[in-house]
Design a protein around this motif. Structure first.
Motif, short mmCIF file in Angstrom:
data_model
loop_
_atom_site.label_atom_id
_atom_site.label_comp_id
_atom_site.label_asym_id
_atom_site.label_seq_id
_atom_site.Cartn_x
_atom_site.Cartn_y
_atom_site.Cartn_z
N ASP A 197 0.85 -1.19 0.00
CA ASP A 197 0.00 0.00 0.00
C ASP A 197 0.89 1.24 0.00
O ASP A 197 2.04 1.18 -0.39
CB ASP A 197 -0.98 -0.02 1.18
N ASN A 198 0.40 2.36 0.45
CA ASN A 198 1.13 3.64 0.42
C ASN A 198 1.93 3.92 1.69
O ASN A 198 2.27 5.07 1.96
CB ASN A 198 0.16 4.79 0.16
N THR A 199 2.23 2.92 2.48
CA THR A 199 2.95 3.12 3.73
C THR A 199 4.28 3.82 3.50
O THR A 199 4.61 4.80 4.17
CB THR A 199 3.17 1.77 4.44
N LYS A 200 5.06 3.33 2.56
CA LYS A 200 6.39 3.88 2.31
C LYS A 200 6.31 5.32 1.81
O LYS A 200 7.09 6.17 2.23
CB LYS A 200 7.14 3.00 1.31
N GLU A 201 5.35 5.63 0.96
CA GLU A 201 5.20 6.99 0.43
C GLU A 201 4.82 7.98 1.54
O GLU A 201 5.30 9.11 1.57
CB GLU A 201 4.17 7.03 -0.70
N ILE A 202 3.94 7.55 2.44
CA ILE A 202 3.54 8.41 3.55
C ILE A 202 4.74 8.69 4.46
O ILE A 202 4.97 9.82 4.88
CB ILE A 202 2.37 7.78 4.34
N ALA A 203 5.51 7.66 4.76
CA ALA A 203 6.69 7.83 5.60
C ALA A 203 7.72 8.73 4.91
O ALA A 203 8.35 9.57 5.56
CB ALA A 203 7.30 6.46 5.93
N LYS A 204 7.90 8.57 3.60
CA LYS A 204 8.83 9.43 2.87
C LYS A 204 8.38 10.89 2.90
O LYS A 204 9.20 11.80 3.01
CB LYS A 204 8.99 8.96 1.43
N LYS A 205 7.07 11.11 2.80
CA LYS A 205 6.54 12.48 2.87
C LYS A 205 6.90 13.11 4.22
O LYS A 205 7.32 14.26 4.28
CB LYS A 205 5.03 12.46 2.67
N LEU A 206 6.78 12.34 5.29
CA LEU A 206 7.13 12.86 6.61
C LEU A 206 8.64 13.07 6.75
O LEU A 206 9.07 13.95 7.50
CB LEU A 206 6.63 11.91 7.70
N SER A 207 9.43 12.27 6.05
CA SER A 207 10.89 12.42 6.15
C SER A 207 11.36 13.75 5.56
O SER A 207 12.42 14.24 5.92
CB SER A 207 11.61 11.25 5.48
N TYR A 208 10.58 14.33 4.65
CA TYR A 208 10.92 15.66 4.13
C TYR A 208 10.68 16.74 5.18
O TYR A 208 11.36 17.76 5.18
CB TYR A 208 10.12 15.97 2.86
N GLU A 209 9.73 16.51 6.08
CA GLU A 209 9.43 17.47 7.13
C GLU A 209 10.39 17.36 8.31
O GLU A 209 10.68 18.36 8.98
CB GLU A 209 8.00 17.27 7.65
N TYR A 210 10.85 16.15 8.60
CA TYR A 210 11.70 15.89 9.77
C TYR A 210 13.01 15.27 9.30
O TYR A 210 13.03 14.17 8.77
CB TYR A 210 11.01 14.95 10.75
N GLU A 211 14.11 15.99 9.53
CA GLU A 211 15.40 15.49 9.05
C GLU A 211 15.91 14.28 9.84
O GLU A 211 16.79 13.57 9.37
CB GLU A 211 16.45 16.60 9.07
N CYS A 212 15.37 14.01 11.01
CA CYS A 212 15.82 12.87 11.80
C CYS A 212 15.17 11.57 11.34
O CYS A 212 15.52 10.49 11.80
CB CYS A 212 15.56 13.09 13.29
N LEU A 213 14.25 11.65 10.40
CA LEU A 213 13.51 10.49 9.91
C LEU A 213 14.09 10.03 8.58
O LEU A 213 14.28 10.83 7.68
CB LEU A 213 12.03 10.88 9.74
N LYS A 214 14.37 8.74 8.48
CA LYS A 214 14.92 8.18 7.25
C LYS A 214 14.12 6.93 6.89
O LYS A 214 13.90 6.07 7.74
CB LYS A 214 16.40 7.83 7.44
N VAL A 215 13.70 6.82 5.64
CA VAL A 215 12.91 5.68 5.18
C VAL A 215 13.77 4.83 4.27
O VAL A 215 14.35 5.33 3.30
CB VAL A 215 11.64 6.16 4.43
N VAL A 216 13.88 3.56 4.60
CA VAL A 216 14.70 2.62 3.82
C VAL A 216 13.98 1.29 3.70
O VAL A 216 13.01 1.02 4.40
CB VAL A 216 16.08 2.40 4.48
N SER A 217 14.49 0.45 2.81
CA SER A 217 13.98 -0.92 2.74
C SER A 217 14.64 -1.74 3.85
O SER A 217 15.61 -1.30 4.47
CB SER A 217 14.30 -1.52 1.37
N TRP A 218 14.11 -2.92 4.09
CA TRP A 218 14.67 -3.77 5.14
C TRP A 218 16.13 -4.13 4.83
O TRP A 218 16.97 -4.17 5.71
CB TRP A 218 13.83 -5.02 5.32
N LYS A 219 16.45 -4.37 3.57
CA LYS A 219 17.83 -4.69 3.17
C LYS A 219 18.76 -3.52 3.47
O LYS A 219 19.85 -3.71 4.01
CB LYS A 219 17.86 -5.03 1.67
#
Length: 116
Positions: free
Chosen positions: A82-104
């Motif tokens: 679903d759109n989980t990764k896209e939502i998290a990436k959107k938040l990562s633009y607002e907060y520099e301490c947040l990073k979205v990556v794959s499990w690998k």
């Protein structure tokens, strides 16, 4: 006698203030404050409806609470469909301490943490 004691007191107070300022400047200039600390890893999969509220609540507690040692939040996406990764990436633009990556990528970060 009172003048001598006041002079000694204020001299020591000013010296102490300069020492504190010198130590703060040294810590900010010559140490890697961002490489130390606690890293929070959150593994998510198909949490489109809950991820934004959860992350905002967590970030609020960290940014405005007493979690001064937490440096980064890593969101490890477990191949969401679903759109989980896209939502998290959107938040990562607002907060520099947040990073979205794959499990690998998350595993690679953990394996190479000593190199940082």
């Amino acid at each position: 006698m009172e003048l001598v004691l006041n002079t000694i007191f204020w001299t020591l107070a000013i010296y102490g203030l300069f020492e504190i300022i010198k130590n703060i400047i040294y810590l900010c200039t010559y140490t890697k404050l961002t490489s130390d600390g606690i890293y929070l890893i959150i593994a998510v999969k198909n949490q489109e409806e809950k991820i934004e509220g959860f992350l905002r609540a967590t970030l609020f507690k960290i940014l405005y609470g007493r979690e001064e040692y937490l440096k980064n939040i890593i969101i490890a996406d477990l191949k969401s469909t679903d759109n989980t990764k896209e939502i998290a990436k959107k938040l990562s633009y607002e907060y520099e301490c947040l990073k979205v990556v794959s499990w690998k990528e998350c595993k690679d970060i953990i394996d190479n943490i000593d190199d940082a």
